[in-house]
Design an enzyme around this catalytic site. Structure first.
Site, PDB file in Angstrom:
ATOM      1  N   ARG A  34      66.294 -87.663 106.901  1.00  0.00           N
ATOM      2  CA  ARG A  34      66.640 -89.049 107.093  1.00  0.00           C
ATOM      3  C   ARG A  34      66.643 -89.798 105.568  1.00  0.00           C
ATOM      4  O   ARG A  34      67.410 -90.621 105.475  1.00  0.00           O
ATOM      5  CB  ARG A  34      65.594 -89.480 107.779  1.00  0.00           C
ATOM      6  CG  ARG A  34      65.859 -89.316 109.263  1.00  0.00           C
ATOM      7  CD  ARG A  34      64.792 -89.744 110.002  1.00  0.00           C
ATOM      8  NE  ARG A  34      64.908 -89.544 111.470  1.00  0.00           N
ATOM      9  CZ  ARG A  34      64.149 -89.426 112.271  1.00  0.00           C
ATOM     10  NH1 ARG A  34      62.816 -89.715 112.261  1.00  0.00           N
ATOM     11  NH2 ARG A  34      64.360 -89.108 113.631  1.00  0.00           N
ATOM     12  N   LYS A 217      67.580 -81.977 132.741  1.00  0.00           N
ATOM     13  CA  LYS A 217      67.695 -82.872 134.012  1.00  0.00           C
ATOM     14  C   LYS A 217      69.106 -83.389 134.185  1.00  0.00           C
ATOM     15  O   LYS A 217      69.613 -83.796 132.978  1.00  0.00           O
ATOM     16  CB  LYS A 217      66.660 -83.912 133.923  1.00  0.00           C
ATOM     17  CG  LYS A 217      65.470 -83.102 134.013  1.00  0.00           C
ATOM     18  CD  LYS A 217      64.330 -84.155 134.026  1.00  0.00           C
ATOM     19  CE  LYS A 217      62.825 -83.490 134.206  1.00  0.00           C
ATOM     20  NZ  LYS A 217      61.704 -84.514 133.850  1.00  0.00           N
ATOM     21  N   GLY A 373      69.037 -84.591 120.214  1.00  0.00           N
ATOM     22  CA  GLY A 373      67.988 -83.728 119.405  1.00  0.00           C
ATOM     23  C   GLY A 373      68.358 -82.244 119.748  1.00  0.00           C
ATOM     24  O   GLY A 373      68.577 -81.370 118.937  1.00  0.00           O
ATOM     25  N   GLY A 396      68.342 -91.224 120.615  1.00  0.00           N
ATOM     26  CA  GLY A 396      68.600 -92.221 121.569  1.00  0.00           C
ATOM     27  C   GLY A 396      69.970 -93.297 121.399  1.00  0.00           C
ATOM     28  O   GLY A 396      70.445 -93.745 122.146  1.00  0.00           O
TER      29      GLY A 396
HETATM   30  P1  AMP Z   1      67.161 -82.406 127.320  1.00  0.00           P
HETATM   31  O1  AMP Z   1      65.648 -83.044 126.943  1.00  0.00           O
HETATM   32  O2  AMP Z   1      67.158 -82.971 128.917  1.00  0.00           O
HETATM   33  O3  AMP Z   1      68.314 -82.306 126.588  1.00  0.00           O
HETATM   34  O4  AMP Z   1      66.856 -80.859 127.897  1.00  0.00           O
HETATM   35  C1  AMP Z   1      66.546 -79.978 126.639  1.00  0.00           C
HETATM   36  C2  AMP Z   1      65.544 -78.730 127.250  1.00  0.00           C
HETATM   37  O5  AMP Z   1      66.454 -78.435 128.295  1.00  0.00           O
HETATM   38  C3  AMP Z   1      65.525 -77.642 126.218  1.00  0.00           C
HETATM   39  O6  AMP Z   1      64.229 -77.762 125.896  1.00  0.00           O
HETATM   40  C4  AMP Z   1      65.904 -76.401 127.011  1.00  0.00           C
HETATM   41  O7  AMP Z   1      64.701 -75.385 126.878  1.00  0.00           O
HETATM   42  C5  AMP Z   1      65.788 -77.074 128.643  1.00  0.00           C
HETATM   43  N1  AMP Z   1      66.597 -76.112 129.436  1.00  0.00           N
HETATM   44  C6  AMP Z   1      67.866 -75.876 129.255  1.00  0.00           C
HETATM   45  N2  AMP Z   1      68.118 -75.064 130.416  1.00  0.00           N
HETATM   46  C7  AMP Z   1      67.032 -74.790 131.085  1.00  0.00           C
HETATM   47  C8  AMP Z   1      67.027 -74.040 132.289  1.00  0.00           C
HETATM   48  N3  AMP Z   1      67.836 -73.222 132.630  1.00  0.00           N
HETATM   49  N4  AMP Z   1      65.681 -74.047 132.701  1.00  0.00           N
HETATM   50  C9  AMP Z   1      64.806 -74.682 132.145  1.00  0.00           C
HETATM   51  N5  AMP Z   1      64.785 -75.679 131.145  1.00  0.00           N
HETATM   52  C10 AMP Z   1      66.174 -75.551 130.417  1.00  0.00           C
END
Ligand code: AMP
Length: 415
Positions: A34, A217, A373, A396
């Site tokens: 940064r 998610k 991230g 964000g």
């Molecule tokens: P997000 O913060 O929603 O962008 O999610 C990122 C996280 O999603 C990472 O830590 C990944 O390990 C997790 N992730 C990706 N694919 C899967 C999966 N099939 N099952 C569980 N976690 C996952």
């Protein structure tokens, strides 16, 4: 005004940067990305004969002085990078004399802005449910303006180069801009680059446009998915989201991650994509594991037919091919979120296939923006950061920009 057109000679510039760098237990910087990100702007102003007043937040001191989050800890590192002995103002709201004494080429770093609750402008020590909350909020907004006015009084012009906080309407990121006229406020180089990169994927789109959204998610990505649906040609939804879609269509997903309350939403997204003519690419096969662990046993199976006790942790080989096919011919690419649990080395193949396809498309002239991230961590893990067009520094802020929201930090300057 732009940073390239402004005449900084003999002027004092107050520059909002994001020096919220991680420190170890001895106060040593563990990642200076940064600070390096702000150097082009800071050096330009000094080279033009201006004086610098640098301001930033660090951590979450919640409106109270806390030595753990003191920016005094980074004075030496900033001095070294700028090649100037940086002076330090231990109270950011009482720095008028130190600012007035600055000569061209000199630099003053203000103490952590968030030692004052006025920076964030949220009332402290009062619950949202408290009947007196609204009054407290009003009073805080008024003192936030005073705080911003004090900061503004130190300088002739204001530069915002802190993209990471551009989605916040804080004293130093937005309110302060009201105390400078349009000719005396501008975005810094880092902000300009970020804004341009977002513009390339939201307005100035070269087609085909492929967006890849992954992560765990659907619920946290829905705003972005909906905004992109009107813009993209191909939409790849991958990672943990895959199984919410598979279950929504009646599939068996074993222990895979799933948002049971978002099954209808998943069907709705599929219907919208169809109605809008968007090529929605969902995983067909996956690498399933018998535990959430790097050394778990694995098998390749269909994402909608995962045996009991197993969970999908990465995209399978057929899916990887489908992803690559939707990426390699694209001219605009946006990637946010991994295609699997990339933190485990044995479940990186899906994300790697995406990164490699993006690199190839970029080599063939596509504009590729990687942000949020985890996809940045992915690209860095694969050592491929130099094979994409732009890696955003804002988590964000980038996500809100892609959702189509106006960023207060940008609007305060550009109107
Ligand atoms: P997000 O913060 O929603 O962008 O999610 C990122 C996280 O999603 C990472 O830590 C990944 O390990 C997790 N992730 C990706 N694919 C899967 C999966 N099939 N099952 C569980 N976690 C996952």
């Amino acid at each position: 005004m732009t940073i390239d057109n402004y005449k900084f000679a003999g002027k004092k510039a107050i520059v909002r940067v994001d020096f919220n760098v991680p420190l170890d237990e001895n106060g040593k910087i563990t990642d200076d990305t940064r600070i390096r990100g702000a150097l082009p702007t800071l050096k330009k102003i000094l080279a033009d004969g201006g004086a610098l007043i640098i301001m930033s937040h660090m951590g979450k001191p919640k409106g109270k002085v806390n030595a753990k989050f003191s920016l005094s800890q980074i004075v030496d590192a900033v001095s070294e990078k700028l090649g100037v002995a940086v002076k330090f103002a231990p109270d950011c709201a009482k720095a008028a004399d130190a600012a007035a004494a600055l000569k061209p080429g000199e630099v003053l770093l203000l103490e952590n802005l968030r030692f004052y609750p006025e920076e964030e402008g949220k009332p402290v020590g009062i619950d949202k449910e408290d009947p007196a909350y609204e009054e407290a909020k009003k009073a805080m907004k008024a003192s936030q303006k005073e705080f911003a006015k004090t900061l503004a009084s130190y300088a002739d012009c204001y530069v915002n180069d802190a993209f990471g906080t551009a989605h916040r309407k804080h004293a130093s990121t937005a309110v302060i801009a009201d105390y400078f006229d349009a000719d005396n406020k501008m975005l810094g180089y880092l902000m300009e680059k970020e804004v341009q990169a977002v513009d390339n994927v939201l307005s100035n789109i070269k087609r085909p446009f492929t967006a890849i959204m992954g992560g765990s998610k659907v619920s946290t990505k829905i705003g972005i998915i909906e905004n992109l649906m009107d813009k993209v040609d191909n939409l790849i939804l991958c990672g943990g989201m895959t199984y919410t879609f598979a279950k929504a269509q009646g599939g068996k997903i074993g222990n895979s991650i799933c948002e049971d309350d978002k099954l209808d939403l998943a069907l709705d997204i599929m219907a919208k994509a169809k109605a809008k003519g968007v090529n929605l690419v969902l995983g067909t096969d996956c690498v399933a594991a018998d535990a959430f662990a790097n050394d778990a046993n694995t098998q390749v199976c269909m994402s909608n037919n995962i045996p009991e006790g197993w969970e999908g942790l990465d995209a399978g080989p057929e899916t990887q091919k489908a992803f690559a096919a939707a990426i390699t011919g694209a001219k605009t690419i946006l990637w946010n979120g991994p295609a699997g649990v990339f933190e485990f080395d044995n479940f990186t193949a899906g994300s790697r296939a995406i990164a490699e396809a993006i690199a190839e498309a970029t080599k063939n002239g596509a504009f590729s923006l990687i942000g949020g991230g985890d996809s940045v961590a992915c690209i860095n893990k694969f050592g491929m950061a130099d094979q994409v067009s732009y890696i955003s520094t804002g988590g964000g802020a980038l996500l809100e920009a892609i959702e189509g929201k106006v960023l207060p930090g940008v609007a305060a300057i550009k109107g």
